[in-house]
Design an enzyme around this catalytic site. Structure first.
Site, PDB file in Angstrom:
ATOM      1  N   GLY A  43       0.846  -1.181   0.000  1.00 40.46           N
ATOM      2  CA  GLY A  43       0.000   0.000   0.000  1.00 40.46           C
ATOM      3  C   GLY A  43       0.878   1.225   0.000  1.00 40.46           C
ATOM      4  O   GLY A  43       2.090   1.127   0.012  1.00 40.46           O
ATOM      5  N   CYS A  44       0.273   2.389  -0.048  1.00 44.07           N
ATOM      6  CA  CYS A  44       1.064   3.596  -0.176  1.00 44.07           C
ATOM      7  C   CYS A  44       0.251   4.828   0.197  1.00 44.07           C
ATOM      8  O   CYS A  44      -0.943   4.771   0.409  1.00 44.07           O
ATOM      9  CB  CYS A  44       1.525   3.803  -1.619  1.00 44.07           C
ATOM     10  SG  CYS A  44       2.257   2.377  -2.388  1.00 44.07           S
ATOM     11  N   GLY A  45       0.970   5.973   0.247  1.00 42.80           N
ATOM     12  CA  GLY A  45       0.327   7.266   0.365  1.00 42.80           C
ATOM     13  C   GLY A  45       0.793   8.127  -0.786  1.00 42.80           C
ATOM     14  O   GLY A  45       1.872   7.915  -1.322  1.00 42.80           O
ATOM     15  N   ASN A 240      -1.247   4.340  -5.581  1.00 45.26           N
ATOM     16  CA  ASN A 240      -1.478   3.604  -4.342  1.00 45.26           C
ATOM     17  C   ASN A 240      -2.509   2.546  -4.647  1.00 45.26           C
ATOM     18  O   ASN A 240      -3.645   2.856  -4.986  1.00 45.26           O
ATOM     19  CB  ASN A 240      -2.021   4.545  -3.255  1.00 45.26           C
ATOM     20  CG  ASN A 240      -2.563   3.789  -2.054  1.00 45.26           C
ATOM     21  OD1 ASN A 240      -2.183   2.648  -1.824  1.00 45.26           O
ATOM     22  ND2 ASN A 240      -3.457   4.412  -1.307  1.00 45.26           N
TER      23      ASN A 240
END
Lengths: 424, 503
Positions: A43-45, A240
């Site tokens: 996951g990511c921002g 994301n």
């Protein structure tokens, strides 16, 4: 340098074979791309900000927006891209380079020297930063194709640049092109984004558009080139999500000649944008509808003409539809596009304050950067947020004529991408 | 008549203590197993284990068991092979049979497992979120051309190129079964169910009976080598036209509907004299090569105002190249029929030994069309023993646009796979024209059961999609990354484009 691939016109891709490479370089060093061939889950921002008036903003704004989203990453990748950051060289292509060692630098620079007029070559300004280790050699070059070589090559300058990116990424072991556009640059590496931003001294840059990314990979690639944003020419993409339809998306792209070598969802998204926008010439709004399609139940309620367009888009681009959770920001010289998946399974918040349009994974980023936003909203699933800098040319249909496999090869640096036989 | 060496397959056991002596079993059995002399007397040799009598016995006093007669063990000589030798020594004929290949070849679907989402991407609950199964069959352009409509929006440039595509509410159609091989009530059941489900039934090669005209928008009309029932009106009534080249149960073999099945209604629908044998030649005698097929495809398009035209072929060794040729010849869909596919009648030796599995055929055809950049030019319909929604999902993941169900549809209406379709005496009233048997299928009842089955599978497919974290069937279609193989050899995995479990 014995091979002159740019001098001999390359109808598709006649890159040096492995044995050619050995002949030229004569030893084996890791190619960056070879370190990144497994599919990365995680996951990511992300963030994106654009001032539609073209007013420049300090890179600090982008760092601040990512710093409050620190928990969305795990320190294994952060990066930014800024647009309008090189006003001294607005008409030069700027190559941000990562080198494994000095030999890689020499090899890449031999290519620059032979085919380009380099007006400035310098080490990337950095400062020692806690948390940043194992940085590759970082250099940047402001250059333009040698007019004579460009004429012989019978390519547009953009084609020539992409070809060079492809050549370096796939053939020069230990060298990786982090970005290659005009008046823009990507700054990325292994670390938290605020550390990366500090390291690259982004506080000393000003741009009209910034995108940023914080990464939470579930493996440890330790590869600077693998951080977001992914770029080619002016385009940058931060992402994301995990595309649950990756299998069919990549097979669909392969039928058009793209080779999904990196196994990342971001790569697939980048090629889909290339296919829809540049090659199929779809308007940006409709490309978004193809990638994050409305539900059939919504299409059935549309007016007849719109319904026919949407039905065709879904029927034709169904295999390319990005299904599964994602939020994506596409940056380009002249604005940005943010898009959520079709049922909004990943966060994306947007805000506007005067001429500034901002998107991020979390509202906190907006509150950190914008002191008094006129409006903060959650874009609906599949509804793009588009910001365009006033007066800037729309770059998407730039003067690019390369095949899909050449694009793949340039982006991934995996030269097996180039061996694809082009289909009609 | 000399005695037969072949011992019965089954034993019919009646518990006479419970038996009402009502004679229902005598009446129900289409095979003539029972005679009645104060109580029902079974002739085991005629029993096919279709369970019609068992199901309808009011006293539940009938049981059918396998004849456990011992044969000298010989792994090389299965008793079925010995019986075949005796039967052919008795008759000198080609052994006929019905339904699909029943031999224990490895079933590939049973060696494939599906993926599901955990943590990094969410699964989707089909009970709470939209889960889309709608499918468009037919040729699609490479890209969508639009132009500004002058009001800030866009319209299609050069017309709606998918307007000839056929909309399916769920990626399932009923496979071709001709009127003649099955009864009119079966055809009515299929047509009614297709209309209710928003899918298609397929006439098979026996023409379209006038009673089915109200359902014509949900009917594929077939043009086979015998051209039975084919006329301009027939072509124009269908939602799509299908050229039948081959059938999975009998690749390379024609058909033979015996004259006794050609009653008045069948005769009118097929446009042949009553009581005459209906013989479908093995090849189309106007298709001896691919360029001939192209002519027929375009003749049918010309005759029908450019309706969707598909081509049905049996899955054989070179199926990928054949399918590629078919798509380039102008077909809008390719219907692949695997070697497990059913039949109303086929030589057993062909049924059991010719053709390849549908799983392989889907994989190689889908890949070939992609390699050639023409996958969008035609849809792939896969059939040949799709037994459950799991087979359906796996077929779609391998690359099929939709599946056809034939045997399964008959089973929904009572078929017990007794393999007696070719006899014309189906006790369940399906593959027969005998009025006392055909009336056993009430079209309303048949349609309801078919509708239930397809709805049930659709719900299950939605559950599978939800677990996979996608909310539209096109995101599973061809997504072999979501499949893994267990216990398949490496080469088969490569052909299927599927990784082994653990990779």
């Amino acid at each position: 340098m014995e091979f002159n691939p740019l001098l001999e016109r390359m109808p598709t891709s006649k890159l040096p074979t492995f044995s050619d490479r050995e002949g030229v370089f004569g030893f084996d060093r890791p190619s960056y791309s070879e370190e990144a061939l497994s599919k990365i889950h995680g996951g990511c921002g992300l963030m994106g900000i654009c001032d539609e008036s073209g007013t420049l903003m300090s890179g600090v704004e982008a760092i601040k927006a990512m710093a409050v989203q620190r928990d969305r990453g795990n320190g294994l990748g952060g990066g930014f891209a800024g647009y309008g950051i090189y006003p001294e060289f607005p008409e030069h292509f700027c190559f941000h380079m990562m080198y494994h060692d000095l030999k890689a630098k020499e090899d890449a620079e031999a290519i620059f020297d032979q085919y380009f007029v380099v007006d400035l070559a310098e080490p990337m300004p950095t400062r020692p930063t806690k948390g940043i280790t194992d940085a590759p050699l970082l250099w940047r070059y402001f250059l333009n194709p040698d007019p004579h070589k460009l004429e012989i090559s019978e390519m547009s300058p953009e084609d020539f640049i992409v070809h060079t990116v492809m050549l370096i990424n796939s053939s020069v072991d230990g060298a990786f092109v982090a970005s290659s556009g005009k008046n823009m640059g990507a700054f990325k590496g292994v670390g938290f984004p605020e550390e990366i931003g500090h390291y690259f001294r982004l506080d000393e840059y000003e741009g009209h558009t910034w995108v940023g990314h914080n990464r939470f990979p579930t493996n440890t690639p330790g590869w600077w080139g693998g951080a977001h944003p992914f770029t080619l020419l002016d385009w940058s993409i931060v992402h994301n999500g995990e595309i649950s339809s990756y299998g069919i998306n990549s097979r669909y792209l392969e039928a058009f000649g793209y080779k999904c070598s990196l196994g990342t969802d971001t790569e697939v998204a980048a090629y889909l944008f290339d296919l829809l926008l540049r090659r199929h010439k779809l308007p940006l709004e409709l490309a978004c509808k193809a990638l994050a399609s409305p539900l059939w139940s919504e299409i059935d309620r549309m007016p007849a003409e719109e319904q026919a367009v949407m039905r065709s888009l879904r029927a034709v681009y169904g295999p390319g539809m990005l299904n599964g959770p994602f939020a994506i920001v596409l940056g380009f010289n002249g604005g940005m596009l943010a898009l959520n998946d079709r049922i909004k399974l990943r966060p994306l918040v947007a805000a506007r304050q005067g001429t500034r349009v901002m998107v991020a994974s979390e509202e906190s980023a907006m509150r950190e950067v914008l002191d008094a936003p006129d409006r903060v909203w959650a874009p609906k699933a599949g509804e793009p947020v588009i910001a365009r800098v006033k007066g800037m040319e729309w770059p998407i249909h730039g003067d690019l004529h390369l095949s899909a496999s050449e694009i793949s090869c340039a982006v991934t640096g995996v030269d097996s991408s180039c061996e694809i036989v082009e289909v009609s | 008549m000399p005695i037969s060496l072949i011992q019965p397959e089954f034993k019919v056991k009646i518990d006479y203590d419970k038996c009402h002596k009502c004679g229902r079993c005598v009446q129900q059995c289409g095979w003539g197993v029972y005679s009645f002399n104060e109580r029902p007397i079974p002739d085991d040799s005629k029993c096919r284990a279709c369970h019609r009598c068992v199901t309808y016995c009011p006293a539940h006093c009938i049981n059918i068991t396998k004849n456990d007669l011992a044969y000298r063990t010989n792994d090389h000589w299965d008793p079925a092979l010995r019986k075949a030798v005796w039967r052919q020594a008795e008759t000198g004929g080609v052994m006929l049979t019905g339904m699909g290949n029943d031999k224990p070849y490895q079933n590939i679907f049973d060696h494939l497992v599906l993926d599901a989402c955990q943590v990094t991407n969410p699964s989707i609950d089909p009970l709470r979120e939209p889960m889309e199964l709608r499918t468009y069959l037919g040729r699609k352009p490479d890209n969508v051309d639009v132009e500004p409509d002058g009001q800030g929006g866009y319209r299609l440039k050069g017309g709606d190129s998918i307007s000839k595509n056929i909309k399916l509410n769920t990626p399932i159609i009923f496979s071709p079964m001709s009127y003649g091989s099955v009864s009119l009530n079966v055809h009515k059941s299929l047509a009614m169910a297709a209309e209710r489900l928003g899918i298609l039934m397929n006439t098979g090669e026996g023409g379209l009976h006038a009673d089915l005209y109200p359902y014509q928008d949900n009917v594929i009309v077939q043009v086979a080598s015998g051209r039975f029932g084919v006329n301009p009106e027939y072509l124009n009534r269908g939602a799509a036209i299908e050229i039948k080249v081959g059938q999975g149960a009998k690749p390379g073999i024609g058909g033979h509907l015996p004259g006794e099945k050609i009653n008045k209604e069948v005769s009118e629908t097929r446009m042949i004299p009553q009581g005459s044998d209906a013989i479908s030649p093995a090849p189309h005698h106007d298709i001896y090569s691919i360029e001939d097929l192209r002519q027929l495809i375009y003749s049918l398009k010309e005759a029908s105002g450019y309706k969707t035209v598909g081509v049905k072929i049996a899955a054989v060794h070179n199926v990928a190249a054949i399918a590629s040729g078919i798509v380039r010849a102008g077909a809008d869909y390719v219907y692949l029929d695997g070697f497990r596919g059913g039949t109303g009648a086929a030589p057993q030796i062909i049924r059991d030994n010719v053709g390849i599995p549908i799983e392989i055929a889907i994989a190689v055809v889908d890949q070939r069309l992609r390699d050639e950049g023409i996958r969008n030019q035609a849809s792939i319909i896969a059939a040949g023993s799709i037994r459950s929604s799991a087979d359906l999902a796996k077929a779609i993941a391998l690359g099929a646009d939709a599946v056809g169900i034939g045997s399964t549809a008959l089973m929904a209406m009572g078929c017990h796979l007794c393999q007696g379709c070719h006899t014309g005496s189906c006790s369940w009233g399906l593959t027969t024209q005998k009025p006392e048997l055909t009336r056993r299928v009430d079209p309303e009842w048949g349609a309801e059961r078919l509708t239930n089955l397809v709805n049930a599978w659709s719900h299950e497919l939605q559950e599978i999609l939800g677990a996979l974290g996608v909310n539209a069937v096109e995101s599973l279609r061809g997504s072999r990354e979501r499949l893994r193989a267990i216990g398949l050899d490496q080469q088969t995995c490569e052909i299927l484009g599927v990784k082994p479990a653990g990779m």
